[in-house]
Design a protein around this motif. Structure first.
Motif, PDB file in Angstrom:
ATOM      1  N   TYR A 120       0.815  -1.223   0.000  1.00  0.00           N
ATOM      2  CA  TYR A 120       0.000   0.000   0.000  1.00  0.00           C
ATOM      3  C   TYR A 120       0.848   1.274   0.000  1.00  0.00           C
ATOM      4  CZ  TYR A 120      -3.919   3.069   1.130  1.00  0.00           C
ATOM      5  OH  TYR A 120      -4.866   4.061   1.104  1.00  0.00           O
ATOM      6  N   ARG A 171      -4.098   2.226  -4.784  1.00  0.00           N
ATOM      7  CA  ARG A 171      -4.554   2.415  -3.398  1.00  0.00           C
ATOM      8  C   ARG A 171      -6.079   2.434  -3.328  1.00  0.00           C
ATOM      9  NH1 ARG A 171      -0.932   6.617   0.199  1.00  0.00           N
ATOM     10  NH2 ARG A 171       1.060   5.522  -0.012  1.00  0.00           N
ATOM     11  N   ASP A 199      -5.648  -5.637   5.502  1.00  0.00           N
ATOM     12  CA  ASP A 199      -4.736  -5.569   4.352  1.00  0.00           C
ATOM     13  C   ASP A 199      -5.246  -6.538   3.282  1.00  0.00           C
ATOM     14  OD1 ASP A 199      -2.601  -4.896   2.753  1.00  0.00           O
ATOM     15  OD2 ASP A 199      -1.125  -6.091   3.855  1.00  0.00           O
TER      16      ASP A 199
END
Lengths: 131, 131, 131, 131, 131, 131
Positions: F9, F17, F31
């Motif tokens: 990221y 993103r 995540d």
């Protein structure tokens, strides 16, 4: 044009005829089967494939019958209709009985099943198989 | 929990132990390989699969060696790493020599190639193969 | 009812007609091929698939011809008869010559063969390929 | 013994060394990759496979780059880990950029998806594709 | 002889008739479908396969409908025309609606696509999936 | 360079993103898993694949659990190690019990077996399945 036509001996160029003649000689058949008549559209691949098949399928540590049955096992696993039909015929010609065909199919079916069970259960290879 | 662990004999319920005992007896091995220790998570599938494998792989119209080589041919075609390792070992144990393994791989490779040539050239099945 | 029928433009609901119109516009064809007429049974999948295909197959770092040949390579490997027929036609329309088709088939066949040789010989990946 | 070891040049018989030398010469590399070191267990298959790969992969109607990308497309479809690693490296060496790799993967993924949609919806081949 | 013929009830030996009778009883159908009439050439495989299918497909932690849809997913992925036709019919008989079929195909297509993206990008398994 | 690295990221461009954020939001995870971090090398494919997966896997005529099990069935059939690991985890998260997993594997194994029996015996489709 999206579909090819088979190339018959009478219409074939010399290089293709030479391969057809060798196939007929080695197999003792009056004509080659469709697979070769279509591959004839690419003489280089026709010749390379025939030379390879001739070398691979000849009698050796494995008999022609065993090799034809292995060919059927692969073709059935891949679902190649043409190959299943042609190599089942070749295997029978080489001596495969109905009992042998039945056991061949049983093993091929079972192997395809347990291959997936091993995949799905994520089974790690035993140390003994890695030595 | 996303990954299973093998079930060892000492931790196995009676139904699983009975199958493990039969595998060890039939194969004359001190322990079963990982495939069975993972299938043990589903005793019904463990038993059904073992009974089927035992029936399919026994000596018949095809020898155990021939059957193990067919098993390898299918596993190699499917790319099942565990099955390739375990059945290559079984085939060697059943008498497959390096020369036989080499020819087996050569036939499996060639069959996978010509299966695709037949698909790609859209070769129709010869009348002779449909009789 | 176990077999579906194609949905023709005249019988299609507005959402399906809109996708058919876009396919005809982008491809400059008078009618869509069967694949789309069957997918039309699920308008959401018809639209999503067309939008994805349109985005993926457009000219980019790879030409439409290269992309159609890659499509044929995958379809031949999977043995999808419909896809082999339709994408071979698309590839020819995009400029694939018979010589290119022959080499495409030769590479696809060889790749399918060596894929199995690598599987069967259990070849470990070279360190150089993991860097 | 259930797992083979690679055969290094120093331990290879003359016939194998001759093939290794030709691979190194044609590819301009100091050593051959593992695939060939394992195939060396069967010198006949090593030689036949190398001769075929050399003929099939040379520049022709399709560029070496295009051929390597087709090789990757087939290997990815079959899930051959070794082949994906080695031919992705070869394709990059032949000029495949990250953008080209991305589009290659996108087409391979899409083709594998629509192959199954065509199978599942049992789509008949359009007459136009059979002419 | 290279192509088998179906074995009808009237021509079947007692062992085959017993299996046919059980299939008709369990499924409540007047006759068995072609798959069983061809397997009848190998009574042992016919019986073993039917006993296994009967055990595997019965109602359990998964409903017969879910099991038939999983059967279709596998058959579509493998491209087995006969199996796609027969199990799509069985799934519909078990209650699969057109909306369910559409979503089934969408998931099967997507899974076949992302399977290849994961292969091609050589994605390592997340630690979380190995615990 | 022949092997890609995951894109985290912190190192990702805005477009990537945005997709990562949506995946984390929809799945309620801190995540994204490796699959998305590798696809991030091709933002267009990352976005298209995520949008498609999100649409295909949402609750509908089939539940998310059923869809995850179908995903596992396809991944096991194709032998995609990453996909088997990730979707088995997703299926368990969606409610798949060990009993359900066992039956899923049993059906997948059986389907892979009978697919090959149907291929090998060259079983013609029953008229009833073509209506």
């Amino acid at each position: 044009m999206s579909k090819l036509s088979p190339i018959e001996y009478v219409d074939a160029p010399p290089k293709v005829r030479a391969v057809f003649d060798d196939i007929k000689r080695v197999r003792g058949v009056p004509d080659v089967n469709n697979f070769w008549k279509y591959l004839a559209h690419d003489p280089a691949t026709l010749q390379r494939t025939w030379e390879s098949v001739k070398e691979v399928m000849e009698d050796g540590a494995l008999s022609p019958l065993m090799k034809e049955m292995i060919y059927v096992a692969v073709s059935v696993t891949n679902g190649c209709g043409y190959c299943i039909a042609s190599h089942s015929a070749s295997a029978r010609k080489a001596g495969m009985t109905e009992a042998m065909f039945g056991e061949l199919m049983a093993v091929v079916g079972m192997a395809n099943e347990t291959n997936r069970l091993a995949n799905g259960y994520r089974v790690p290879i035993d140390a003994a198989f890695d030595q």
